[in-house]
Design a protein around this motif. Structure first.
Motif, PDB file in Angstrom:
ATOM      1  N   GLY A 272       6.980  -6.179   1.595  1.00 30.08           N
ATOM      2  CA  GLY A 272       7.574  -7.037   0.587  1.00 30.08           C
ATOM      3  C   GLY A 272       7.219  -6.677  -0.831  1.00 30.08           C
ATOM      4  O   GLY A 272       7.935  -7.043  -1.769  1.00 30.08           O
ATOM      5  N   ASP A 273       6.143  -5.928  -1.015  1.00 28.78           N
ATOM      6  CA  ASP A 273       5.708  -5.554  -2.366  1.00 28.78           C
ATOM      7  C   ASP A 273       4.661  -4.465  -2.222  1.00 28.78           C
ATOM      8  O   ASP A 273       4.161  -4.196  -1.127  1.00 28.78           O
ATOM      9  N   GLY A 274       4.334  -3.825  -3.318  1.00 25.02           N
ATOM     10  CA  GLY A 274       3.296  -2.804  -3.272  1.00 25.02           C
ATOM     11  C   GLY A 274       3.344  -1.876  -4.467  1.00 25.02           C
ATOM     12  O   GLY A 274       4.296  -1.888  -5.260  1.00 25.02           O
ATOM     13  N   THR A 275       2.306  -1.085  -4.605  1.00 25.30           N
ATOM     14  CA  THR A 275       2.191  -0.156  -5.736  1.00 25.30           C
ATOM     15  C   THR A 275       1.703   1.205  -5.260  1.00 25.30           C
ATOM     16  O   THR A 275       0.982   1.325  -4.266  1.00 25.30           O
ATOM     17  N   LEU A 276       2.099   2.213  -6.002  1.00 24.89           N
ATOM     18  CA  LEU A 276       1.626   3.584  -5.809  1.00 24.89           C
ATOM     19  C   LEU A 276       0.997   4.034  -7.112  1.00 24.89           C
ATOM     20  O   LEU A 276       1.639   3.998  -8.172  1.00 24.89           O
ATOM     21  N   ASP A 277      -0.272   4.442  -7.076  1.00 29.84           N
ATOM     22  CA  ASP A 277      -0.975   4.966  -8.245  1.00 29.84           C
ATOM     23  C   ASP A 277      -1.186   6.456  -8.066  1.00 29.84           C
ATOM     24  O   ASP A 277      -1.838   6.889  -7.095  1.00 29.84           O
ATOM     25  N   TRP A 278      -0.659   7.237  -8.988  1.00 26.84           N
ATOM     26  CA  TRP A 278      -0.765   8.700  -8.869  1.00 26.84           C
ATOM     27  C   TRP A 278      -0.652   9.324 -10.252  1.00 26.84           C
ATOM     28  O   TRP A 278       0.194   8.946 -11.063  1.00 26.84           O
ATOM     29  N   GLY A 279      -1.474  10.319 -10.498  1.00 24.75           N
ATOM     30  CA  GLY A 279      -1.466  11.003 -11.782  1.00 24.75           C
ATOM     31  C   GLY A 279      -0.778  12.352 -11.772  1.00 24.75           C
ATOM     32  O   GLY A 279      -0.846  13.083 -12.765  1.00 24.75           O
ATOM     33  N   VAL A 280      -0.130  12.710 -10.661  1.00 30.69           N
ATOM     34  CA  VAL A 280       0.535  14.012 -10.466  1.00 30.69           C
ATOM     35  C   VAL A 280      -0.527  15.123 -10.455  1.00 30.69           C
ATOM     36  O   VAL A 280      -0.946  15.565  -9.406  1.00 30.69           O
ATOM     37  N   LYS A 281      -0.942  15.603 -11.603  1.00 23.45           N
ATOM     38  CA  LYS A 281      -1.996  16.612 -11.704  1.00 23.45           C
ATOM     39  C   LYS A 281      -2.629  16.515 -13.082  1.00 23.45           C
ATOM     40  O   LYS A 281      -1.942  16.673 -14.103  1.00 23.45           O
ATOM     41  N   LYS A 282      -3.915  16.252 -13.111  1.00 20.33           N
ATOM     42  CA  LYS A 282      -4.597  15.991 -14.377  1.00 20.33           C
ATOM     43  C   LYS A 282      -4.445  17.143 -15.362  1.00 20.33           C
ATOM     44  O   LYS A 282      -4.157  16.935 -16.544  1.00 20.33           O
ATOM     45  N   SER A 283      -4.642  18.373 -14.886  1.00 22.66           N
ATOM     46  CA  SER A 283      -4.561  19.506 -15.798  1.00 22.66           C
ATOM     47  C   SER A 283      -3.140  19.687 -16.337  1.00 22.66           C
ATOM     48  O   SER A 283      -2.950  20.149 -17.463  1.00 22.66           O
ATOM     49  N   PHE A 284      -2.135  19.318 -15.552  1.00 23.76           N
ATOM     50  CA  PHE A 284      -0.758  19.396 -16.030  1.00 23.76           C
ATOM     51  C   PHE A 284      -0.514  18.359 -17.116  1.00 23.76           C
ATOM     52  O   PHE A 284       0.125  18.655 -18.140  1.00 23.76           O
ATOM     53  N   ARG A 285      -1.028  17.141 -16.924  1.00 25.43           N
ATOM     54  CA  ARG A 285      -0.897  16.118 -17.964  1.00 25.43           C
ATOM     55  C   ARG A 285      -1.565  16.579 -19.259  1.00 25.43           C
ATOM     56  O   ARG A 285      -1.029  16.394 -20.357  1.00 25.43           O
TER      57      ARG A 285
END
Length: 517
Positions: A272-285
């Protein structure tokens, strides 16, 4: 204290070879007897070292980045240095130096240099006069660093740890210390303009040296330390395998969790609900917002920026505890923009339609991808692209209080996922860890503002922009690795090549999860 020094230290190995009068290094290598009469060490000559080689790749991910079409870079070795095939490590040759019998330290200087060039000369760095020194079971690698802005001598890059390195015998009687762990020093961090932190792992180094000659004095005193030095240190050299063992030890808590502990209502059902936490790739950011790309990151469609990544909300999907499957889709979009030319960004990567598919200990992160080729400017779109593989621990996928949580799950780039980055990274490259929390009960409370990426950003779309300076200096001109840390546009580029992954000690699935192995 000196008598208990580990026999695997390079300095001790050289001392033994010199004391024995051997043309080859003796095994096992032992430290000098600390009970020698006063003045004996001072009176002994300093043995010379010759025919040294240093095999060191600086940082593998940096080499891979320069070889990608994205950077348009190249690596050139010179003055006798060589590079192994397939963009391998560098070998610096004709090492000569000395061994100090008083301090048990060595200093060896090598011939050869290497030039790193990319982005049409924005990055143009040459390392030369590479030296390796040891003191006891530690050591360092230094080099002269030249850029179009000037040269700085003897910049310390790497700290070496020989405490767990077993010496071997190479060709011609050389003593070989293979794969010495190397980490970035404080001075090295400053040379990289702080984009790498002190203690970050660099490529391991392999050292080979020979003794030029061996004195005939004190031939009987030092060999007497062999029986006591040999057995006390070899067991302590084995802990180099500890890192692979630690995840197993961290999995020992909560071994008694039972299937019957789960609430019946949470066995299966719609999400019914939820979250995804992701930074992809720190060095790319870091690269996108740094002084090379001068870019920004935009979050829209419900996604928000956090201190260390992005949160994708409003999960829908299905969970089945019996089948150990989870399929969850998330809203939100993140867009990376950089290298603006005439008002148009040549770097333009968007991720949306994020989806997690889990089956037991295997999982996949899927996304809709739009990416621009920096050379042709052609935009390619991929629907349902498998971007990353997830590595989950063994055990039972369960719900706690109506919420299924996957915490700090390690992720690696898939072969298809390389398309998103235009070949900048290769398949298997570590990406940021991710955290997922999905609710099976509409009244269940999701973790608030927590997860692998820290606290959430504002409720609406947001933009993270890159500053125009690094280390307090204005950015412009050619790349610099000045140890002062000022005006270093190459810093973010180098950081972008780093394999920085928040894998933690392993993924955690629910509070009452049963873990195996």
């Amino acid at each position: 204290m000196t008598a208990t020094r580990r026999p695997i230290a390079l300095a001790a190995a050289v001392a033994t070879a010199a004391a024995l009068g051997a043309t080859v290094f003796a095994l096992p290598a032992l430290a000098a007897d600390s009970t020698a009469p006063d003045g004996a060490a001072a009176a002994a000559p300093k043995p010379a070292l010759k025919d040294g080689t240093l095999e060191w790749g600086v940082k593998e991910s940096f080499r891979k980045y320069l070889a990608s079409s994205f950077s348009g870079g190249k690596i050139t070795v010179k003055d006798g240095a060589t590079q192994a095939p397939d963009n391998g490590v560098f070998t610096f040759v004709n090492g000569r130096g000395t061994y100090d019998t008083a301090t048990h330290g060595t200093d060896t200087a090598f011939e050869g240099g290497v030039n790193f060039y990319a982005h049409g000369g924005v990055l143009d760095i040459t390392l030369s006069d590479v030296k390796l020194s040891t003191t006891g079971t530690g050591g360092a690698i230094t080099a002269d660093v030249a850029t179009p802005e000037g040269t700085r001598n003897d910049v310390a890059f790497a700290a070496l740890d020989l405490s767990a390195v077993k010496p071997g015998q190479g060709a011609g009687g050389a003593m070989v210390f293979k794969d010495i762990p190397a980490t970035l020093t404080k001075a090295g961090s400053e040379a990289f303009n702080g984009q790498y932190k002190e203690g970050d792992a660099l490529d391991p180094a392999t050292l080979s040296v020979k003794a030029v000659s061996a004195p005939t004095t004190e031939p009987t005193r030092k060999p007497t330390t062999e029986p006591t030095g040999k057995p006390t240190t070899k067991p302590t050299g084995k802990p180099t395998t500890e890192p692979t063992g630690k995840p197993a030890s961290t999995a020992s808590p909560s071994p008694s969790a039972a299937v019957t502990d789960k609430p019946a209502a949470a066995d299966r059902g719609a999400i019914g609900d939820g979250t995804l936490d992701w930074g992809v790739k720190k060095s790319f950011r870091t690269y996108v917002t740094g002084p090379i790309a001068h870019g920004k990151v935009e979050t829209t469609a419900g996604a928000t920026a956090s201190g260390d990544g992005y949160r994708f909300p409003d999960a829908t999907g299905h969970f089945d505890a019996d089948k150990q499957t989870l399929d969850a889709d998330f809203d939100g979009k993140v867009r990376f923009l950089g290298h603006e030319e005439n008002g148009v960004h040549t770097l333009d990567l968007s991720l949306t339609g994020m989806e997690i598919q889990v089956n037991g200990t295997k999982g996949t992160l899927i996304a809709d991808v739009s990416t621009k080729d920096r050379e042709t400017r052609k935009v390619s779109t991929y629907t349902g692209l498998a971007v990353a593989d997830l590595k989950l621990p063994k055990g039972e996928l369960a719900a706690e209080g109506g919420v299924v949580t996957l915490s700090a799950v390690p992720t690696t780039l898939t072969a298809d996922g390389t398309k998103a980055f235009g070949g900048m990274y290769q398949a298997g490259e570590p990406l940021d860890a991710l955290t997922v929390a999905v609710a099976l009960d509409k009244d269940a409370a999701l973790p608030g503002g927590t997860g692998s990426t820290g606290s959430t950003g504002p409720a609406g779309g947001s933009t993270a922009t890159g500053g125009g300076s690094v280390g307090g200096g204005a950015v412009g001109g050619s790349g610099s690795l000045a140890a002062t840390g000022s005006d270093v546009p190459a810093g973010a580029l180098i950081a972008a090549s780093g394999a920085v992954v928040a894998t933690g000690a392993g993924a955690v699935i629910a509070a009452r999860r049963r873990r195996i192995g």
